[in-house]
Design a protein around this motif. Sequence first.
Motif, PDB file in Angstrom:
ATOM      1  N   GLY B 102      29.738  37.130 101.712  1.00 61.05           N
ATOM      2  CA  GLY B 102      29.462  37.927 100.533  1.00 61.05           C
ATOM      3  C   GLY B 102      27.967  37.949 100.237  1.00 61.05           C
ATOM      4  N   ALA B 103      27.348  36.786 100.343  1.00 64.35           N
ATOM      5  CA  ALA B 103      25.906  36.716 100.103  1.00 64.35           C
ATOM      6  C   ALA B 103      25.159  37.598 101.099  1.00 64.35           C
ATOM      7  N   ALA B 104      25.598  37.570 102.340  1.00 65.98           N
ATOM      8  CA  ALA B 104      24.939  38.380 103.358  1.00 65.98           C
ATOM      9  C   ALA B 104      25.037  39.865 103.021  1.00 65.98           C
ATOM     10  N   GLU B 105      26.207  40.260 102.547  1.00 64.04           N
ATOM     11  CA  GLU B 105      26.385  41.669 102.206  1.00 64.04           C
ATOM     12  C   GLU B 105      25.548  42.045 100.976  1.00 64.04           C
ATOM     13  N   ILE B 106      25.530  41.177  99.985  1.00 59.56           N
ATOM     14  CA  ILE B 106      24.696  41.444  98.810  1.00 59.56           C
ATOM     15  C   ILE B 106      23.235  41.561  99.250  1.00 59.56           C
ATOM     16  N   GLU B 107      22.858  40.650 100.126  1.00 60.81           N
ATOM     17  CA  GLU B 107      21.469  40.646 100.583  1.00 60.81           C
ATOM     18  C   GLU B 107      21.134  41.943 101.310  1.00 60.81           C
ATOM     19  N   ARG B 108      22.084  42.459 102.074  1.00 62.04           N
ATOM     20  CA  ARG B 108      21.837  43.716 102.770  1.00 62.04           C
ATOM     21  C   ARG B 108      21.508  44.823 101.783  1.00 62.04           C
ATOM     22  N   TRP B 109      22.231  44.846 100.677  1.00 63.10           N
ATOM     23  CA  TRP B 109      21.948  45.880  99.672  1.00 63.10           C
ATOM     24  C   TRP B 109      20.604  45.623  99.006  1.00 63.10           C
ATOM     25  N   LEU B 110      20.330  44.357  98.772  1.00 65.40           N
ATOM     26  CA  LEU B 110      19.081  44.029  98.081  1.00 65.40           C
ATOM     27  C   LEU B 110      17.858  44.357  98.926  1.00 65.40           C
ATOM     28  N   LYS B 111      18.034  44.312 100.217  1.00 66.24           N
ATOM     29  CA  LYS B 111      16.885  44.560 101.102  1.00 66.24           C
ATOM     30  C   LYS B 111      16.426  46.008 101.052  1.00 66.24           C
ATOM     31  N   ARG B 112      17.255  46.861 100.514  1.00 65.05           N
ATOM     32  CA  ARG B 112      16.879  48.272 100.492  1.00 65.05           C
ATOM     33  C   ARG B 112      15.662  48.485  99.616  1.00 65.05           C
ATOM     34  N   PRO B 113      14.719  49.244 100.107  1.00 66.22           N
ATOM     35  CA  PRO B 113      13.499  49.449  99.328  1.00 66.22           C
ATOM     36  C   PRO B 113      13.694  50.395  98.150  1.00 66.22           C
ATOM     37  N   ASP B 114      14.633  51.343  98.287  1.00 68.90           N
ATOM     38  CA  ASP B 114      14.856  52.282  97.187  1.00 68.90           C
ATOM     39  C   ASP B 114      15.655  51.586  96.084  1.00 68.90           C
ATOM     40  N   PRO B 115      15.358  51.889  94.831  1.00 66.82           N
ATOM     41  CA  PRO B 115      16.010  51.192  93.719  1.00 66.82           C
ATOM     42  C   PRO B 115      17.494  51.511  93.655  1.00 66.82           C
ATOM     43  N   ILE B 116      18.307  50.506  93.434  1.00 73.95           N
ATOM     44  CA  ILE B 116      19.743  50.727  93.286  1.00 73.95           C
ATOM     45  C   ILE B 116      20.244  49.921  92.090  1.00 73.95           C
ATOM     46  N   VAL B 117      21.442  50.278  91.670  1.00 69.84           N
ATOM     47  CA  VAL B 117      22.103  49.547  90.598  1.00 69.84           C
ATOM     48  C   VAL B 117      23.261  48.770  91.205  1.00 69.84           C
ATOM     49  N   ILE B 118      23.259  47.459  90.998  1.00 67.11           N
ATOM     50  CA  ILE B 118      24.319  46.616  91.538  1.00 67.11           C
ATOM     51  C   ILE B 118      25.138  46.085  90.370  1.00 67.11           C
ATOM     52  N   ALA B 119      26.424  46.355  90.412  1.00 64.47           N
ATOM     53  CA  ALA B 119      27.304  45.845  89.372  1.00 64.47           C
ATOM     54  C   ALA B 119      28.036  44.621  89.899  1.00 64.47           C
ATOM     55  N   VAL B 120      28.233  43.635  89.035  1.00 61.98           N
ATOM     56  CA  VAL B 120      28.952  42.441  89.458  1.00 61.98           C
ATOM     57  C   VAL B 120      30.030  42.115  88.448  1.00 61.98           C
ATOM     58  N   GLY B 121      31.106  41.600  88.952  1.00 62.95           N
ATOM     59  CA  GLY B 121      32.181  41.143  88.095  1.00 62.95           C
ATOM     60  C   GLY B 121      31.991  39.665  87.801  1.00 62.95           C
ATOM     61  N   THR B 122      33.083  38.951  87.887  1.00 59.46           N
ATOM     62  CA  THR B 122      32.978  37.535  87.591  1.00 59.46           C
ATOM     63  C   THR B 122      33.931  36.773  88.504  1.00 59.46           C
ATOM     64  N   GLY B 123      33.993  35.489  88.314  1.00 58.68           N
ATOM     65  CA  GLY B 123      34.941  34.710  89.101  1.00 58.68           C
ATOM     66  C   GLY B 123      34.274  33.653  89.960  1.00 58.68           C
ATOM     67  N   ARG B 124      35.078  32.685  90.360  1.00 58.33           N
ATOM     68  CA  ARG B 124      34.573  31.562  91.142  1.00 58.33           C
ATOM     69  C   ARG B 124      34.071  32.006  92.515  1.00 58.33           C
ATOM     70  N   THR B 125      34.785  32.900  93.131  1.00 58.77           N
ATOM     71  CA  THR B 125      34.402  33.345  94.475  1.00 58.77           C
ATOM     72  C   THR B 125      33.055  34.047  94.443  1.00 58.77           C
ATOM     73  N   LEU B 126      32.912  34.934  93.497  1.00 58.93           N
ATOM     74  CA  LEU B 126      31.659  35.671  93.398  1.00 58.93           C
ATOM     75  C   LEU B 126      30.505  34.729  93.062  1.00 58.93           C
ATOM     76  N   LYS B 127      30.783  33.765  92.193  1.00 57.34           N
ATOM     77  CA  LYS B 127      29.741  32.789  91.848  1.00 57.34           C
ATOM     78  C   LYS B 127      29.280  32.043  93.109  1.00 57.34           C
ATOM     79  N   ALA B 128      30.250  31.641  93.921  1.00 58.49           N
ATOM     80  CA  ALA B 128      29.907  30.911  95.139  1.00 58.49           C
ATOM     81  C   ALA B 128      29.054  31.782  96.059  1.00 58.49           C
ATOM     82  N   ALA B 129      29.364  33.072  96.116  1.00 56.18           N
ATOM     83  CA  ALA B 129      28.592  33.975  96.970  1.00 56.18           C
ATOM     84  C   ALA B 129      27.167  34.104  96.444  1.00 56.18           C
ATOM     85  N   VAL B 130      27.052  34.316  95.163  1.00 56.90           N
ATOM     86  CA  VAL B 130      25.726  34.483  94.580  1.00 56.90           C
ATOM     87  C   VAL B 130      24.890  33.222  94.770  1.00 56.90           C
ATOM     88  N   ASP B 131      25.547  32.073  94.726  1.00 54.46           N
ATOM     89  CA  ASP B 131      24.813  30.820  94.916  1.00 54.46           C
ATOM     90  C   ASP B 131      24.257  30.692  96.328  1.00 54.46           C
TER      91      ASP B 131
END
Lengths: 317, 317
Positions: B102-131
Amino acid sequence: MAKRSDTQGRLDDAARAGWLYYVAGRTQDEIAAAMSISRQSAQRLVSLAVAERLIKVRLDHPIAACLELAEALRKKYDLKHVEVVPSDPAGSSSTVGIAEAGAAEIERWLKRPDPIVIAVGTGRTLKAAVDQLPPMECPQHRIVSLTGNIGPDGSAAFYNVIFSMADAIKARHFPMPLPVLCSSAEERETLHDQALVRSTLELGAQADVTFVGIGELGPDGPLCVDGFLGKEEMQKLVREGAAGEICGWVYDNQGKLLANSINDRVASVPIPSRETSSVIGLALGRKKFQAISAALKGNIINGVITDEATAEQLLGR
Amino acid sequence: MAKRSDTQGRLDDAARAGWLYYVAGRTQDEIAAAMSISRQSAQRLVSLAVAERLIKVRLDHPIAACLELAEALRKKYDLKHVEVVPSDPAGSSSTVGIAEAGAAEIERWLKRPDPIVIAVGTGRTLKAAVDQLPPMECPQHRIVSLTGNIGPDGSAAFYNVIFSMADAIKARHFPMPLPVLCSSAEERETLHDQALVRSTLELGAQADVTFVGIGELGPDGPLCVDGFLGKEEMQKLVREGAAGEICGWVYDNQGKLLANSINDRVASVPIPSRETSSVIGLALGRKKFQAISAALKGNIINGVITDEATAEQLLGR
DNA sequence: TTTGCTCATGGGCAATTACTCGTTAAACGG
DNA sequence: CCGTTTAACGAGTAATTGCCCATGAGCAAA
């Protein structure tokens, strides 16, 4: 994507890229987009997957085995041309498949627009191949026979293939108006001094490609069956270590021409240089195995068309 | 080469060309020369060999199975993005592997130079990915939370991931200063009318990509464990056919949002359009199977990151 | 800290491959 | 036998791929 500099992670990526490329059929651009790397990096990962043997390609077709055997033979004997055809399970005929394959290879040479010289030997196998040739118009080429067309009894030899071939492809052809075996070395010298023969000899030396059959020795070999040699002479040859013959030239099991009275009397054109031309032998079968193997070992031929079973024998499998 | 128009002969040629191309690594030009055909014909034969499945590619790497499962899932549910990670045989944690992926996929989006909007939900799994996200500098992007960050007791909710994420990647972030559940539909209207909340709602609707966890229902599901719902309410929900929840939105086993009092009170931003953006769910495990399956069926999400075992379940294997 | 080395990266370019189109040859049906 | 249909072909062109090189990050030794 914490750490991607480690080898394991890189191999994972390579596997992923390789899978996407070869299995999923994506382009490297798509892979690059999917993995957020540059196209060049995607290309590197794909080629890494290949280099690391992560991806394995196999061919689900009977012919696949043949091609592998051919490649192995080519490497083992350093050959210019190898063709392996599927073995007929029934295995009765000695020309099944090989004739078609030989014809196909001959045809490939004939299709060339630039004029070439094609030398042919003799034998049942070669005859069968030539009989598979479709009608063609090849006036630019010349065909020369390496062996005489006069049988031991003075008649025309059956398996001299040059006439059938010339008939099919409409090319100038140069038979050898000689017997296969002379009575002595001196007679051979005299005969080879004739103008007609001499030009044929010279043409043979210029051959761009040569197709020959490979004959086994023994009482059932073509030399005996066709009456060129008596059984006693044959037995003597075998005792002296003869393993096979091509165009009448008898060689031992290392492919060295024997220095004996037979080879002194062979009227055939010397086999064209393997350095400058392709000399392709057509043969298959357990009986001919020794003869084929020796011819390959001794570099008498630098190309071979055979079948799966024989190829496996030759490779010691 | 008597007849080459017949299908068998053509397949043989295709096999030969395919072998030369894929196994022997020759170029199509070389194959064309070897087979005495035009380069275009060689290309046709190679592609025929591929189309006829004569050549089969196999990838010797554990990740191959994951990629195949991913492809199968992608097709079955018409998804934009699927990632399958190897299952942890021990299978204890619900975030092994999936967090990194999950972190790798988030990072792929973040690497984009053009500005984007990233929405996030909640939960233990997502927290672990963000960490797992490495420190980055992404001032061009905006992160918006889909769920409120006020817990049932008025404190900040634990698993609201937006702050950890913003901290790691230095991007502007837009939390929801709201509870997860309102006391009534009217209260929700009032809260959503606040200027701050309204802009966050609008931003959420513009999300280019959304990462959400998927919650199972029942007394051990996150809604109960975190105290958003009492056991009685949960039992009622399950009786009404609830199968899972994403950002508090409860849906049935076909992935249809339930028309009940809970969904009327959910304060979360509506899940961004699956038509125009990627909505990627992170979840694995037998307990969450029903919730994941329903979310995929109902097209609540159009991307998923899960593990092998769960992927096999989803495919009915 | 600096220096030197290794290696991954991306740009650019040439080679290779895939595809489209109009034409030709062969197979088919009347 | 002739018109129709289908498939294959070659030429041309667009797309894809392979490779070289300059650059810069990471790292170890000085």
